[in-house]
Design a protein around this motif. Structure first.
Motif, PDB file in Angstrom:
ATOM      1  N   GLY C  83       0.819  -1.207   0.000  1.00 53.32           N
ATOM      2  CA  GLY C  83       0.000   0.000   0.000  1.00 53.32           C
ATOM      3  C   GLY C  83       0.850   1.253   0.000  1.00 53.32           C
ATOM      4  N   SER C  86       2.400   1.792  -3.299  1.00 52.94           N
ATOM      5  CA  SER C  86       1.407   2.294  -4.244  1.00 52.94           C
ATOM      6  C   SER C  86       1.146   3.775  -4.021  1.00 52.94           C
ATOM      7  CB  SER C  86       0.091   1.525  -4.084  1.00 52.94           C
ATOM      8  OG  SER C  86       0.317   0.151  -4.236  1.00 52.94           O
ATOM      9  N   LEU C  87       1.007   4.155  -2.743  1.00 55.07           N
ATOM     10  CA  LEU C  87       0.774   5.560  -2.409  1.00 55.07           C
ATOM     11  C   LEU C  87       1.914   6.426  -2.922  1.00 55.07           C
ATOM     12  CD1 LEU C  87      -0.585   5.783   1.248  1.00 55.07           C
ATOM     13  CD2 LEU C  87      -1.646   6.654  -0.841  1.00 55.07           C
ATOM     14  N   PHE C  89       3.918   5.804  -5.173  1.00 56.13           N
ATOM     15  CA  PHE C  89       3.937   5.809  -6.634  1.00 56.13           C
ATOM     16  C   PHE C  89       2.981   6.875  -7.168  1.00 56.13           C
ATOM     17  CE2 PHE C  89       2.353   4.430 -10.743  1.00 56.13           C
ATOM     18  CZ  PHE C  89       3.541   4.346 -11.439  1.00 56.13           C
TER      19      PHE C  89
END
Lengths: 227, 342, 248
Positions: C83, C86-87, C89
């Motif tokens: 997570g 992803s954040l 990114f």
């Protein structure tokens, strides 16, 4: 849109718009799924961990090879483990994720149970044997209770890491709250992604607190000392 | 000389561990701090090397207030031995013993040769020096602990129940060994213990502390055994304190009667050379029995044991040749008789 | 086709892919990815060590802040690396280095807690003796406490390394780098043999690093502590230490 449609095959609720309001049902749905995965994985892990730990404890020769095996399992990245289980359990259902989590749980628990049992003072086990406890009764009645703090510590670790790891399944279109990560990043919805991360952290902390409380309730003798 | 002047220690939770304690220990003496748990004896000891700082009062060594010195310098100049030795598990025996010399900046060779000398003194042979503490027996660990404390030849030694963790036989050995070494080394020693016999064996002075760190009595072992100031000290020293006292006195301190002056109808049977061979009742046939005479150099306690073992209730003293020189009865072993004889 | 044969053949293909020198070289080859994987893992471990080790030392030495530390560790463990990656990114897609933070988070708890526990578990008698013979606080820490805590400190680092290397896989989520790139792309294109091949490489790296730590343990830890451990097992341990693991 096409990717999202395949990801939400079936009837899971769908995140609408860039904001939080109106999307609580999504969070609720995946949180419930997350809890279900976690419980099944932990239950499976516990079920297999105890006999293996008991065996390693009774037959210390077996412990080093078992430990080596658990180390190898632990070295496998979760995504790789999903893939490795794919040919046996299928690539498109939830089973590889749950089984992978159960395996990690097993690995953590076996080590903690054995270490906990080993830390039981020798004079206590000697006394129990001397009082005429049978092997299994001694294990269940004396050694296991004294190992509870270590076992609970292992359970906490297993629960927290399982909850956190399930999300990696998002990368392959699975993984409960992890699907919110994947969808968030695919569609560029920061809020969905952030809510997912927060939900995972909160869930992990709640599980941790519950287990901590359970351990506290199960070991009244450790509290008597400080009182 | 170690002086404690109205030293008080009150812990943050309000407990008073040591209360207005004053005492003086001349150089070369061994002070046994005796008391139950909670009597502040360990706290007292730890205030001397400032592991604990007193709340009030002053402690000085040879006239210098310990607080006027750098705390680490102070500790390096004081030997410190604790229960279970507290050896460094990751260092070999020799490296444990050289700890303080190295801290003091001695070179490696000098430290090592000093350490080897000490190990030899404590009956630990060369092969021990490269072992790790976990490879030693409890008694050996304690010896290394004492050797480490003595390595830099400090004039003062603090010992906190140093032999408390070993079995009674080894403990007795270590006590005797320590008492012997101390006679050669002449250190000023403070020795914490809860064991009366240990205090008597190693101490030249005994301070009895009561709960709350109040000094109940201080004096030589004989003083404290013979004249406890109150019921607390008397109880602590034990109902057998008179027997313990006899163990500290020479047999010569006990009144000896002439063989003919036995206050009963028993007589000593002698052989041609004047050596005792048994007892008989006056006028009755000779009954030879096994007897244990008291030899020169024995303690007064040996007199008691001989008297109790004999049918007549009296002990026979002999000289170096085994010739009977006199007898003592149980009456002669009472405190009053001994003090009258002195 | 027989499903059993299919399973085997995918695995065999994975091994073949891994050992095919045609896949090794070039800036998208296996070797480059292995180097990246090690670089990022090593950097993340280094960052975590610089932060967690001193904190662990202080907590263990002073005995203060243990509760805060273990609570913080639990929160850190709960953070899903995937997570966070992803954040990050979404927020900063241009460079990989912020992603190291996500990996370093994983390595903090085991290093910090094991260091603290190792120091705190030093026999109080040993510590008392060290102070009593005149070691300064710093000397007690560096000459007695740290060497005695070394086995646990190394175990913590080993565990951290294990997790970071395995978890660095997620850095491949959008093709950024490391061996994870193969795993994500293998999944995406359903070429599972690539997933297997890359997984085998990661597992091999983890096991090699574990072996390296075992050697280090042997070299650095005083033999006296190894002997001591045998005796110690008979006694109960004061605080239970977990060679903790968490998310990857």
């Amino acid at each position: 849109m096409r990717g999202a449609a395949t990801r939400f095959a079936g009837n899971p609720p769908y995140w609408n718009g860039p904001q939080l309001s109106g999307n609580w049902d999504v969070i609720r749905y995946y949180t419930a799924e997350h809890i279900r995965f976690t419980l099944i994985a932990l239950a499976l892990g516990v079920l297999f961990a105890f006999p293996i730990a008991y065996l390693s404890h009774r037959r210390p020769v077996l412990y080093p090879p078992i430990l080596a095996m658990t180390n190898v399992v632990y070295a496998i990245p979760s995504l790789a483990l999903f893939a490795l289980l794919g040919p046996f359990l299928g690539y498109t259902n939830d089973k590889p994720i749950i089984v992978a989590m159960a395996l990690y749980t097993l690995v953590i628990l076996v080590r903690n149970i054995v270490e906990g049992l080993r830390a039981v003072p020798r004079n206590v086990t000697d006394a129990a044997t001397g009082l005429g406890y049978g092997r299994l009764r001694q294990f269940a009645g004396v050694e296991l209770p004294l190992a509870i703090p270590t076992i609970i510590a292992g359970m906490r670790l297993a629960a927290v890491s399982t909850i956190s790891l399930i999300t990696v399944g998002g990368a392959i279109g699975k993984g409960a709250l992890g699907r919110m990560f994947a969808d968030g990043i695919d569609r560029g919805i920061d809020v969905e992604l952030t809510s997912g991360v927060i939900a995972v952290v909160l869930l992990a902390l709640v599980a941790d607190a519950l287990l901590l409380t359970a351990g506290w309730l199960l070991t009244p003798w450790t509290r008597a000392r400080t009182a | 000389m170690i002086q404690l002047d109205r030293v008080t220690k009150q812990f943050p939770d309000g407990t008073v561990a040591v209360d207005e304690l004053s005492l003086e220990l001349p150089t070369g003496e061994v002070l046994a701090l005796l008391g139950t748990s909670g009597s502040g004896k360990t706290t007292t000891l730890r205030m001397i090397n400032r592991l604990i700082e007193p709340t009030r009062g002053t402690i000085s060594i040879d006239g210098r207030d310990v607080r006027s010195l750098d705390v680490h310098e102070l500790r390096r100049g004081i030997g410190y031995v604790i229960q279970q030795a507290g050896l460094f598990p990751h260092r070999t025996v020799i490296d444990n013993v050289t700890t303080v010399p190295r801290l003091l900046g001695w070179d490696r060779r000098r430290s090592r040769s000093r350490a080897m000398e000490l190990l030899e003194l404590f009956g630990l042979d060369d092969s021990m020096s490269d072992r790790y503490p976990a490879q030693l027996s409890g008694g050996q660990q304690q010896r290394v602990g004492v050797a480490r404390a003595l390595a830099a030849d400090p004039p003062v030694l603090l010992m906190d129940e140093p032999f408390g963790a070993v079995d009674p036989i080894v403990r007795a050995q270590l006590q005797v060994e320590f008492a012997r070494l101390q006679r050669e080394l002449g250190k000023t020693v403070v020795f914490v213990t809860h064991d009366v016999d240990e205090a008597i064996t190693v101490g030249t002075q005994i301070a009895v502390l009561r709960t709350g760190g109040v000094l109940a009595q201080i004096g030589t072992p004989k003083d404290v055994l013979a004249h406890p100031t109150d019921l607390f000290v008397a109880d602590f020293m034990g109902a057998d304190r008179q027997v313990k006292l006899l163990g500290l006195l020479p047999a010569s301190a006990v009144n000896q009667r002439r063989l003919a002056d036995l206050p009963s109808d028993w007589e000593v049977v002698l052989d041609g050379a004047g050596r005792p061979t048994g007892w008989c009742r006056r006028g009755a046939p000779v009954t030879t029995e096994v007897i244990t005479p008291v030899r020169p150099g024995a303690t007064a306690r040996a007199v008691l044991e001989a008297a109790l073992a004999s049918e007549s209730g009296a002990a026979i003293h002999v000289d170096d040749h085994g010739v009977a020189t006199g007898v003592s009865t149980l009456d002669d072993l009472s405190l009053a008789s001994i003090e009258a004889a002195a | 086709m027989d499903p059993g044969a299919h399973r085997m053949s995918v695995l065999v293909e994975g091994v073949q892919w891994l050992f095919d020198s045609g896949n090794w070289w070039g800036n998208r080859g296996i070797v480059a990815r292995v180097v990246e994987h090690l670089e990022y893992s090593g950097a993340a471990l280094g960052v975590a060590f610089v932060i967690a080790f001193p904190i662990g030392l202080i907590i263990g030495h002073t005995g203060k802040g243990r509760f805060v530390a273990s609570s913080t560790a639990n929160v850190l463990r709960a953070v899903p690396t995937y997570g966070v990656v992803s954040l990050l990114f979404i927020w900063r897609p241009l460079t990989l280095w912020p992603l190291l933070l996500a990996l370093a988070i994983l390595a903090l708890p085991p290093i910090m807690l094991n260091t603290a526990a190792g120091i705190a578990n030093v026999d109080p008698q040993t510590r008392d003796a060290a102070e009593g013979v005149g070691l300064t606080g710093f000397q007690v820490l560096t000459k007695v406490e740290a060497p005695c805590a070394l086995p646990l400190i190394l175990a913590g680092m080993r565990s951290a390394a294990n997790q970071v290397i395995a978890t660095a896989t997620v850095l491949g989520v959008k093709g950024q780098g490391g061996l994870g790139v193969f795993i994500f792309s293998g999944y995406g294109t359903q070429r599972y043999y690539i997933v297997y091949g890359a997984s085998i490489a990661i597992i091999a790296i983890v096991l090699l690093v574990e072996a390296a730590f075992a050697v280090l343990q042997r070299r650095l830890v005083s033999p006296g502590l190894r002997v001591a451990r045998i005796g110690k097992q008979l006694r109960s341990r004061k605080s239970i230490t977990l060679v903790g693991n968490s998310a990857r």
